[in-house]
Design a protein around this motif. Structure first.
Motif, PDB file in Angstrom:
ATOM      1  N   UNK A 221       0.791  -1.221   0.000  1.00 36.80           N
ATOM      2  CA  UNK A 221       0.000   0.000   0.000  1.00 36.80           C
ATOM      3  C   UNK A 221       0.824   1.272   0.000  1.00 36.80           C
ATOM      4  N   UNK A 222       2.058   1.182   0.461  1.00 33.87           N
ATOM      5  CA  UNK A 222       2.944   2.348   0.442  1.00 33.87           C
ATOM      6  C   UNK A 222       3.405   2.641  -0.984  1.00 33.87           C
ATOM      7  N   UNK A 223       4.062   3.788  -1.143  1.00 32.37           N
ATOM      8  CA  UNK A 223       4.620   4.182  -2.435  1.00 32.37           C
ATOM      9  C   UNK A 223       6.135   4.084  -2.329  1.00 32.37           C
ATOM     10  N   UNK A 224       6.696   3.080  -2.993  1.00 31.32           N
ATOM     11  CA  UNK A 224       8.146   2.862  -2.991  1.00 31.32           C
ATOM     12  C   UNK A 224       8.805   3.725  -4.057  1.00 31.32           C
ATOM     13  N   UNK A 225       9.984   4.248  -3.705  1.00 28.05           N
ATOM     14  CA  UNK A 225      10.749   5.102  -4.610  1.00 28.05           C
ATOM     15  C   UNK A 225      12.207   4.663  -4.628  1.00 28.05           C
ATOM     16  N   UNK A 226      12.978   5.170  -5.588  1.00 28.25           N
ATOM     17  CA  UNK A 226      14.415   4.922  -5.574  1.00 28.25           C
ATOM     18  C   UNK A 226      14.991   5.539  -4.299  1.00 28.25           C
ATOM     19  N   UNK A 227      16.165   5.100  -3.904  1.00 33.62           N
ATOM     20  CA  UNK A 227      16.799   5.639  -2.700  1.00 33.62           C
ATOM     21  C   UNK A 227      17.018   7.153  -2.819  1.00 33.62           C
ATOM     22  N   UNK A 228      17.614   7.654  -3.924  1.00 32.75           N
ATOM     23  CA  UNK A 228      17.810   9.108  -4.012  1.00 32.75           C
ATOM     24  C   UNK A 228      16.501   9.896  -3.995  1.00 32.75           C
ATOM     25  N   UNK A 229      15.471   9.392  -4.676  1.00 35.44           N
ATOM     26  CA  UNK A 229      14.192  10.103  -4.695  1.00 35.44           C
ATOM     27  C   UNK A 229      13.558  10.142  -3.310  1.00 35.44           C
ATOM     28  N   UNK A 230      13.565   9.019  -2.608  1.00 38.29           N
ATOM     29  CA  UNK A 230      12.986   8.970  -1.264  1.00 38.29           C
ATOM     30  C   UNK A 230      13.749   9.875  -0.305  1.00 38.29           C
ATOM     31  N   UNK A 231      15.070   9.896  -0.417  1.00 38.02           N
ATOM     32  CA  UNK A 231      15.877  10.753   0.458  1.00 38.02           C
ATOM     33  C   UNK A 231      15.590  12.225   0.183  1.00 38.02           C
ATOM     34  N   UNK A 232      15.436  12.585  -1.077  1.00 39.01           N
ATOM     35  CA  UNK A 232      15.121  13.959  -1.449  1.00 39.01           C
ATOM     36  C   UNK A 232      13.770  14.376  -0.866  1.00 39.01           C
ATOM     37  N   UNK A 233      12.736  13.534  -1.023  1.00 32.08           N
ATOM     38  CA  UNK A 233      11.434  13.877  -0.446  1.00 32.08           C
ATOM     39  C   UNK A 233      11.523  13.987   1.070  1.00 32.08           C
ATOM     40  N   UNK A 234      12.232  13.049   1.685  1.00 31.50           N
ATOM     41  CA  UNK A 234      12.407  13.077   3.142  1.00 31.50           C
ATOM     42  C   UNK A 234      13.020  14.405   3.597  1.00 31.50           C
ATOM     43  N   UNK A 235      14.012  14.859   2.870  1.00 36.05           N
ATOM     44  CA  UNK A 235      14.725  16.079   3.243  1.00 36.05           C
ATOM     45  C   UNK A 235      13.963  17.360   2.904  1.00 36.05           C
ATOM     46  N   UNK A 236      13.120  17.331   1.877  1.00 34.58           N
ATOM     47  CA  UNK A 236      12.569  18.597   1.380  1.00 34.58           C
ATOM     48  C   UNK A 236      11.049  18.734   1.397  1.00 34.58           C
ATOM     49  N   UNK A 237      10.313  17.648   1.403  1.00 38.59           N
ATOM     50  CA  UNK A 237       8.858  17.765   1.262  1.00 38.59           C
ATOM     51  C   UNK A 237       8.232  18.270   2.560  1.00 38.59           C
ATOM     52  N   UNK A 238       7.615  19.458   2.530  1.00 44.61           N
ATOM     53  CA  UNK A 238       7.073  20.034   3.769  1.00 44.61           C
ATOM     54  C   UNK A 238       5.833  19.281   4.269  1.00 44.61           C
TER      55      UNK A 238
END
Length: 132
Positions: free
Chosen positions: A107-124
Motif C-alpha cells: 500500500x505504500x509508495x516505494x521510490x528509488x533511494x535518491x528520490x525517497x531521500x530527497x522527499x524526506x529532506x525537502x517535502x514540507x
C-alpha cells in the motif's frame, strides 16, 4: 537535478497508480517525475491526503523488510513514501528494487533511494498528495 522544494509555489504531489509514477508539481505543472511501486491488488488508497510526518528508517519483522527515508501521508505512518525495501540488516533488497514501475508494495509508495531521500529532506508537512 532535484528542484529546491522550498521555492516551489503551489507545491503538490500526484501519484498515478496506472503509470506507477509520482509527479512533483507546481500548481498543475509537473516539475519532477519519479518511478514508483504502489500497492499490489489496488491496496494503495485513492484520494487526497496531506504529508504528516517522517522518519529515517523502519523495520517490520512481520513482513521481513523495512525501508529508509519515509514520509507519511495517511494515518500517521500507515501509508508512506519510502525507499525500496531493506532486509533485517538494512541492506536494500535488489529483487524488490527491480519491481519499481510495477505494483509491489502492501500500500505504500516505494521510490528509488535518491528520490525517497530527497522527499524526506525537502517535502514540507501539509503538502497535498493526490492518488488516483
Amino acid at each position: 537535478m532535484y528542484p529546491n522544494l522550498s521555492t516551489v509555489q503551489g507545491l503538490n504531489i500526484e501519484v498515478s497508480l496506472a503509470r506507477q509514477r509520482v509527479y512533483v508539481k507546481s500548481g498543475s505543472r509537473t516539475i519532477y517525475t519519479m518511478l514508483a511501486s504502489t500497492g499490489m491488488d489496488d491496496s494503495t488508497p485513492h484520494g487526497t491526503y496531506y504529508v504528516q510526518n517522517r522518519g529515517v528508517s523502519f523495520y517490520n519483522s512481520g513482513e521481513g523488510m523495512g525501508a529508509n527515508y519515509w514520509v507519511s501521508w495517511k494515518d500517521y505512518g500507515t501509508y508512506l513514501f519510502h525507499t525500496v525495501p531493506t532486509d533485517a540488516s538494512g541492506n536494500y533488497i535488489v529483487s524488490e528494487a527491480d519491481k519499481l514501475g510495477h505494483p509491489a508494495s502492501h500500500g505504500c509508495v516505494r521510490l528509488t533511494v535518491p528520490d525517497a531521500q530527497w522527499l524526506y529532506n525537502q517535502l514540507p508537512e501539509g503538502t497535498k498528495v493526490v492518488i488516483h
